[in-house]
Scaffold this active site. Structure first.
Site, PDB file in Angstrom:
ATOM      1  N   GLU A 167       0.801  -1.228   0.000  1.00 34.88           N
ATOM      2  CA  GLU A 167       0.000   0.000   0.000  1.00 34.88           C
ATOM      3  C   GLU A 167       0.833   1.278   0.000  1.00 34.88           C
ATOM      4  OE1 GLU A 167      -2.970  -0.182   3.094  1.00 34.88           O
ATOM      5  OE2 GLU A 167      -3.953  -1.899   2.168  1.00 34.88           O
ATOM      6  N   GLU A 354      -5.234  -8.642   0.603  1.00 35.08           N
ATOM      7  CA  GLU A 354      -5.897  -8.310   1.870  1.00 35.08           C
ATOM      8  C   GLU A 354      -7.370  -8.068   1.613  1.00 35.08           C
ATOM      9  OE1 GLU A 354      -4.389  -5.092   4.339  1.00 35.08           O
ATOM     10  OE2 GLU A 354      -2.318  -5.642   3.900  1.00 35.08           O
TER      11      GLU A 354
HETATM   12  C1  GBH Z   1      -4.370  -2.201   5.481  1.00 39.51           C
HETATM   13  O1  GBH Z   1      -4.587  -0.856   5.317  1.00 39.51           O
HETATM   14  C2  GBH Z   1      -2.969  -2.458   5.931  1.00 39.51           C
HETATM   15  O2  GBH Z   1      -2.170  -2.990   4.885  1.00 39.51           O
HETATM   16  C3  GBH Z   1      -2.881  -3.325   7.139  1.00 39.51           C
HETATM   17  O3  GBH Z   1      -1.611  -3.224   7.699  1.00 39.51           O
HETATM   18  C4  GBH Z   1      -3.980  -2.940   8.109  1.00 39.51           C
HETATM   19  O4  GBH Z   1      -3.864  -3.548   9.350  1.00 39.51           O
HETATM   20  C5  GBH Z   1      -5.294  -3.303   7.475  1.00 39.51           C
HETATM   21  O5  GBH Z   1      -5.392  -2.775   6.196  1.00 39.51           O
HETATM   22  C6  GBH Z   1      -6.513  -2.889   8.286  1.00 39.51           C
HETATM   23  O6  GBH Z   1      -6.551  -1.518   8.441  1.00 39.51           O
HETATM   24  O7  GBH Z   1     -12.698   6.000   5.406  1.00 39.51           O
HETATM   25  O8  GBH Z   1     -14.365   4.349   5.849  1.00 39.51           O
HETATM   26  O9  GBH Z   1     -13.663   4.729   3.598  1.00 39.51           O
HETATM   27  C7  GBH Z   1      -5.907  -0.503   4.967  1.00 39.51           C
HETATM   28  C8  GBH Z   1      -6.059   0.926   4.614  1.00 39.51           C
HETATM   29  C9  GBH Z   1      -7.315   2.882   4.767  1.00 39.51           C
HETATM   30  C10 GBH Z   1      -8.463   0.818   4.154  1.00 39.51           C
HETATM   31  C11 GBH Z   1      -8.614   3.532   5.014  1.00 39.51           C
HETATM   32  C12 GBH Z   1      -9.780   1.520   4.297  1.00 39.51           C
HETATM   33  C13 GBH Z   1     -10.880   3.762   4.323  1.00 39.51           C
HETATM   34  C14 GBH Z   1     -12.035   3.501   5.209  1.00 39.51           C
HETATM   35  N1  GBH Z   1      -7.352   1.479   4.700  1.00 39.51           N
HETATM   36  N2  GBH Z   1      -9.707   2.890   4.448  1.00 39.51           N
HETATM   37  S1  GBH Z   1     -13.282   4.723   5.008  1.00 39.51           S
END
Ligand code: GBH
Length: 451
Positions: A167, A354
């Site tokens: 990411e 993921e």
């Molecule tokens: C991943 O990131 C990572 O790779 C991992 O390390 C982490 O633990 C896992 O996911 C869980 O978080 O604002 O409601 O639309 C995920 C990154 C960033 C995914 C923010 C969803 C938006 C949610 N994310 N995101 S929302």
């Protein structure tokens, strides 16, 4: 309607984790400090002052964790290698004890019939490299390639495919633009060189892997971008957001060019960081499979603040996870068919690296952990994935996030993503109902497809 049991017979089932989120043992066997050790020590940076100093103590309990994976009947395990265990100061000699740990882990996985799928960078940069500018410094890309050569030389005889970066979008935005993850810089659009240097690091590392006959992947967090309305202003905003979130990290690798970021007043040199020949270095080695991390779609409207060409709009009328993220399984089908449409023949096979959700689950009086919301989430997304495959998208595997409840970055231990519950006082692992469900699904799929 096709469903998850219709996935192809050679479809690969896995789980994902990351080093700083599970390993602990941050001061052991010569590991150097990472940006996350430094960031988590800042007052207020992580909820409740939590850190990854112990996390799931996986460094000492990896054998127990591999046994849990074996109990699921997995084909693959995606984990990450802690760069500061291998090269504690980011440069100079390798640390043999750090390499030995991953050697033991790889052998334990192979003995359990599980193919290791390592990620080389899941956000825990050696602090010494951050002190020299981190990913804002072009030099970090070359240090990344050197570190890649060290681990590939040690493990490449047993590990066929490698993920370079996890990411890079989230790392750039949270770590360098907003400052809510390590290393904690709030540079807004001046963070863009951190995108280019990560991608350059990907390209250089990809060449190192290729030279050794190894397969190359990247894990990008992609999201289908939905305009909030059919108005021209909302659609233009959605196009701008899509360029920044999705295309910026995928176009240069698959197409050899950066997307148009002029809506952000950013030119094709990404803040002066792109040099002649860089795009060839990024695209040249090619990609054997695209790793896709999918959590939810994004709804975008015209800007309300002149600093950015978009604003995020909430997705209403759908269930939400404990983290308050919207649950939209069909967004995965939309994303995958959209990728095929966008990249055509340039799109390599896809692996979902993921997908999962946080549930506020705790053991009940009888000691078991019931997490029906996670089972619904996984079932819905796997059915959407099967629908995309039926529509012609080549998806080879699915790695759910995550095996264990773990250190969820700025949220500390408050968000639980595991198939296995972890009591962070005792380190006791308790498989949840979703663990049984996932293992049963893998067995049922195998029985049906492989006879
Ligand atoms: C991943 O990131 C990572 O790779 C991992 O390390 C982490 O633990 C896992 O996911 C869980 O978080 O604002 O409601 O639309 C995920 C990154 C960033 C995914 C923010 C969803 C938006 C949610 N994310 N995101 S929302």
């Amino acid at each position: 309607m096709p469903n998850r049991l219709d996935l192809p017979s050679d479809f690969r089932w896995g789980v994902s984790t990351a080093s700083y989120q599970i390993e602990g043992a941050v001061d052991e066997d010569g590991r150097g400090p990472s940006v996350w050790d430094t960031f988590a020590a800042r007052p207020g940076a992580v909820r409740d002052g939590h850190t990854g100093a112990v996390a799931c103590d996986h460094y000492h309990r990896y054998a127990e964790d591999v046994a849990l994976m074996q109990g699921l009947g997995l084909d693959g395990y995606r984990f990450s290698i802690a760069w500061p265990r291998i090269r504690p100061t980011g440069a100079g000699p390798a640390n043999p004890a750090g390499l030995d740990f991953y050697d033991r882990l790889v052998d334990a996985l192979l003995a359990a019939g599980i193919t290791p799928l390592p990620t080389l960078f899941h956000w825990d940069l050696p602090q010494a490299l951050e002190d020299a500018g981190g990913w804002l410094n072009r030099d970090t890309a070359y240090r990344f390639a050197e570190y890649t050569a060290v681990v590939a030389d040690r493990l490449g005889d047993r590990v066929p495919a490698w993920i370079t970066l996890n990411e890079p979008f989230v790392h750039m935005v949270y770590g360098y633009a907003l400052g809510i993850h390590a290393p904690g810089h709030a540079l807004m659009l001046d963070a863009l060189p951190a995108a280019h240097h990560q991608l350059l690091g990907h390209g250089l590392a990809a060449s190192v892997l290729r030279e050794r006959g190894l397969d190359v992947m990247i894990a990008n967090n992609l999201t289908p971008v939905r305009p909030a309305s059919t108005s021209e202003a909302d659609q233009a905003a959605a196009t701008a957001y899509d360029a920044l979130h999705n295309r910026l990290f995928t176009d240069p690798i698959l197409l050899g060019s950066y997307p148009d970021l002029s809506a952000f007043d950013v030119g094709p040199d990404l803040g002066g960081s792109v040099r002649d020949g860089d795009l060839e270095l990024i695209a040249g080695p090619g990609l054997d499979a695209l790793g896709v991390n999918y959590y939810n779609p994004t709804r975008i409207a015209a800007p309300t603040d002149p600093a950015l060409p978009f604003t995020e709009a909430p997705i209403e009328g759908v269930p939400r996870t404990a983290f308050d993220w919207p649950v939209v399984p069909d967004g995965l089908r939309e994303l995958l068919t959209g990728l095929r449409h966008r990249y055509g023949a340039a799109l390599p096979p896809i692996t979902i690296t993921e997908n999962g959700c946080s549930v506020a689950d705790q053991p009940g009086a009888d000691g078991t952990v019931s997490d029906p919301d996670r089972i619904d989430y996984l079932a819905g997304h796997l059915d959407a994935l099967a629908a995309a495959v039926a529509e012609g998208v080549d998806v080879r595997g699915y790695f759910t996030w995550s095996l264990l409840d773990n250190f969820e970055w700025a949220e500390g231990f408050s968000q639980r993503f595991g198939l296995v519950h972890v009591d962070f006082e005792t380190q006791r692992r308790t498989p949840k109902a979703s663990y049984e469900w996932y293992g049963d699904l893998i067995a049922a799929h195998r029985a049906l497809q492989q006879g």
